[in-house]
Structures are given as C-alpha cells and as structure tokens.
Design an enzyme around this catalytic site. Structure first.
Site, short mmCIF file in Angstrom:
data_model
loop_
_atom_site.label_atom_id
_atom_site.label_comp_id
_atom_site.label_asym_id
_atom_site.label_seq_id
_atom_site.Cartn_x
_atom_site.Cartn_y
_atom_site.Cartn_z
N TRP A 240 80.85 -21.28 39.15
CA TRP A 240 81.39 -22.64 39.13
C TRP A 240 81.70 -23.14 40.53
O TRP A 240 81.37 -24.28 40.89
CB TRP A 240 82.62 -22.69 38.24
CG TRP A 240 83.19 -24.05 37.96
CD1 TRP A 240 84.51 -24.36 37.88
CD2 TRP A 240 82.49 -25.28 37.68
NE1 TRP A 240 84.68 -25.70 37.58
CE2 TRP A 240 83.45 -26.28 37.45
CE3 TRP A 240 81.14 -25.61 37.59
CZ2 TRP A 240 83.11 -27.60 37.15
CZ3 TRP A 240 80.80 -26.92 37.30
CH2 TRP A 240 81.77 -27.90 37.08
N ARG B 267 85.00 -14.09 49.02
CA ARG B 267 85.68 -12.86 49.45
C ARG B 267 84.82 -12.10 50.46
O ARG B 267 85.32 -11.51 51.40
CB ARG B 267 85.98 -11.99 48.23
CG ARG B 267 87.03 -10.93 48.46
CD ARG B 267 87.38 -10.23 47.17
NE ARG B 267 87.88 -11.16 46.17
CZ ARG B 267 89.13 -11.60 46.11
NH1 ARG B 267 90.01 -11.21 47.02
NH2 ARG B 267 89.51 -12.43 45.15
N ALA C 124 77.78 -24.36 34.85
CA ALA C 124 77.60 -24.31 36.30
C ALA C 124 76.14 -24.46 36.71
O ALA C 124 75.82 -25.20 37.66
CB ALA C 124 78.16 -22.99 36.84
N LYS D 164 89.69 -25.14 24.32
CA LYS D 164 88.29 -25.12 23.88
C LYS D 164 87.71 -23.71 23.98
O LYS D 164 86.83 -23.34 23.21
CB LYS D 164 87.47 -26.13 24.66
CG LYS D 164 87.43 -25.91 26.18
CD LYS D 164 86.26 -25.06 26.62
CE LYS D 164 86.30 -24.83 28.12
NZ LYS D 164 85.15 -24.04 28.59
N THR E 194 80.95 -25.69 24.62
CA THR E 194 81.24 -24.26 24.58
C THR E 194 81.08 -23.66 23.19
O THR E 194 80.92 -22.46 23.06
CB THR E 194 82.67 -23.98 25.09
OG1 THR E 194 83.59 -24.81 24.39
CG2 THR E 194 82.79 -24.25 26.56
N SER F 55 77.95 -20.08 27.21
CA SER F 55 79.41 -19.92 27.21
C SER F 55 79.77 -18.46 26.95
O SER F 55 79.41 -17.89 25.92
CB SER F 55 80.03 -20.81 26.12
OG SER F 55 81.37 -20.41 25.87
N ASN G 95 82.73 -17.39 26.30
CA ASN G 95 83.67 -17.35 25.17
C ASN G 95 82.92 -17.36 23.84
O ASN G 95 83.26 -16.61 22.92
CB ASN G 95 84.64 -18.54 25.25
CG ASN G 95 85.58 -18.42 26.42
OD1 ASN G 95 86.56 -17.69 26.37
ND2 ASN G 95 85.28 -19.11 27.51
N VAL H 171 84.48 -13.17 33.28
CA VAL H 171 85.82 -13.39 32.76
C VAL H 171 85.75 -14.25 31.50
O VAL H 171 85.11 -15.30 31.49
CB VAL H 171 86.71 -14.08 33.81
CG1 VAL H 171 88.09 -14.39 33.23
CG2 VAL H 171 86.84 -13.20 35.05
N GLU I 37 88.02 -16.37 29.52
CA GLU I 37 89.34 -16.98 29.60
C GLU I 37 90.00 -17.13 28.23
O GLU I 37 91.22 -17.07 28.11
CB GLU I 37 89.24 -18.36 30.26
CG GLU I 37 88.74 -18.35 31.69
CD GLU I 37 89.82 -18.02 32.70
OE1 GLU I 37 90.89 -17.54 32.28
OE2 GLU I 37 89.59 -18.23 33.90
#
Length: 319
Positions: free
Chosen positions: A12, A32, A127, A178, A235, A241, A243, A266, A268
C-alpha cells in the site's frame, strides 16, 4: 516543488508513493531497508512496478514534507508515530482498532502527538490497481472543516478521485469493520454456502457497522459511502483481500493459525474483530456477525455452531 513523504514500503505504501509521483511532486518513500529494491528497481511487495526517479527510498525519520502519508499496519502505527520527525500533516492510511486501548488511528495520533494535524485515508482500493494507475476513489477525513479538502486537492488526480469528510468516526470504523465482515464473507464461500448467503451476510454486516457508527458518534450515511459500502464490496468479493482469503480458508476447515498463515501478510480483521466486539459490548450495540468472527478466529466456537446460531436468530423488521 512540493514534497510528499510516504512511511511504509509495503504494497500500500509503495502504491501510494507511485500515485503521488504522478502528481508531479518529489516523493520520499521510507523503508526499513532502503537496499531492498529488486534488480528492476521495484519494491518487493509490488515487484511489477519499478520506481521512477522522482521517488527516493530512505530509512531516515527526519524529513521535510508538505504532507506525510503513514502506510503501516495498525499494530505498528504507535511505534512509527513516536519516531518520525516532521511538522507536516499526517494522513494515516491504516485501517483497524488498537485491541488494548480500542483506539482508532486518529486517536493514537492524538495520544502520541497531541495537536498534530492529522487525517485518515480510506476507501475501496487494492494496492496493485492504484500502482497501475487504474481508476479508483477514496475519502480523506479530518476533524477540522476544510483540512480534508485541501489534502484531497493536493493528492487527488482524475484517475484517483479523493472525496472529503469530517466524519472521522464513520470513516475509520468503516475501514476497520469491513475487514471483519470480509472474513465472514470468505467463510461463506469457503464452506460452500453460496452467493446468496454471501450477499445476505454482507448486507447485514453493513447494518451492524451502521449501528455501531451511530453509537460511537458517527454518521450512518458515511457507512453507505466509499469507506463503508465501497470498501465492503471490494474486500468481500475480491480475492486479493487477505481478510477474505483467511475467511475462505477457515470455511474450508483450516485452523485459525493455519488460515492466517495461508492468507499471507497482515490480516487486520482478526485483531479488529476482537476490538469491535468489545466496543459494541461497551456501547450495547448488537453485532452478531462481528461477534461470530471474533469467536471463530480465536477458536472459541466452531464454524458449524456459529452458523447455526446466526441462522436461528429471530428475523424482524429490516430497518
């Protein structure tokens, strides 16, 4: 020349940096490991999109910028906010609720950097499509009237339409919730319950988000917009997605830990389901789908038991 900084070089953050570069400004992308670019000059999470020369990759937290986009997962937001050194407005591009404090992104900003100008960006955006410059839309929300519009004017383009809002509660809740409903939608598909079931679940999930938004002081109408209905549609139906993918894996019979690992990245909605369940309890809001997701991802109840529980609930007036 104006300067936009983006914190976070995941998919993203990289997509937002690529978009920002198309507005004709200089862009700094914090990573990083600045040396992590691939041979073609692309970042690992978006390997098909080489970065143009207008984007500088850095690991410096002290910088000057006209605006800074913070695109890190919710669980890393607090740490990042304590480290960056800038007076520029911060647009928080993460979605979720901090499980231990039940804070939304702007709450974390106020707690860590009181008085710092901030806004949130939310909407139905994958993204890789934003990186490719495909048509999309999102909403920027800020508490102060006019602030969100000025930020939207700075970042918006004809292919990435940015709307503005002062309903920070509704926008942040929609973006967080969502992800939870997307897990439930994935479960229905993974378990072979059909498209009718998914459509019904998404619709009733939207009703839960609307009730909770009003209880928290938001506007129910916001939930029908880009950060609510729009993001929910994307999503709950798009296989990109994470999720949705973790939900589908759960529906296929995987354990919560194996399902999350299989989704990649990740997820979320897992932590958010617990936080929203607690928020709903405190505000006495009925959210059976969100509660069911929380019980499923923590292993407190089986899919079969939760499905029977939801199906046996009495039906009443829709609105």
């Amino acid at each position: 020349m104006k300067h936009i900084a983006v914190i976070g070089a995941g998919a993203w953050g990289t997509a937002l940096a690529l978009h920002a570069s198309r507005t004709g400004v200089a862009v700094s992308l914090w990573a990083r490991d600045p040396a992590s670019r691939l041979l073609n000059g692309a970042m690992p999470r978006l390997s098909a999109f080489p970065l143009p020369s207008s984007i500088t990759v850095t690991n410096e937290f002290a910088f000057r910028a006209d605006v800074t986009l913070v695109a890190v997962p919710m669980q890393h937001l607090a740490s990042i906010l304590t480290q960056i050194e800038t007076d520029s407005p911060l647009i928080l591009c993460c979605k979720g609720v901090k499980p231990d404090t039940l804070q939304f992104p702007l709450d974390s900003l106020e707690a860590i950097r009181p008085g710092h100008a901030g806004a949130v960006l939310s909407g139905p955006n994958f993204a890789h499509e934003v990186a490719a410059g495909l048509p999309a839309a999102a909403v920027i929300a800020a508490r102060e009237k006019g602030q969100a519009r000025s930020l939207a004017d700075l970042l918006g383009t004809p292919s990435f339409r940015l709307y503005d809002s002062t309903d920070v509660i509704g926008v942040q809740l929609g973006g967080a919730a969502k992800n939870v409903i997307a897990i439930a939608a994935g479960v229905t598909i993974g378990a072979g319950l059909g498209e009718n079931a998914r459509a019904a679940l998404v619709t009733r999930g939207l009703a839960e988000i609307s009730r909770l938004a009003q209880a928290l002081g938001g506007d129910a109408a916001t939930v029908s917009g880009l950060s609510g209905m729009g993001d929910l549609l994307l999503t709950c139906t798009g296989t990109s997605s994470r999720n949705f993918r973790v939900g589908r894996a759960l529906g296929e019979g995987l354990t919560p830990s194996d399902a999350e690992a299989a989704a990649g990245g990740v997820v979320e909605g897992v932590a958010t389901s617990l936080a929203l369940t607690e928020l709903a309890r405190r505000h006495q809001v009925n959210v059976p789908i969100i509660e069911a997701v929380a019980a499923l991802v923590t292993g407190q109840a089986s899919f079969q038991a939760l499905m029977e529980q939801l199906l046996m609930r009495p039906a009443g007036a829709e609105i």
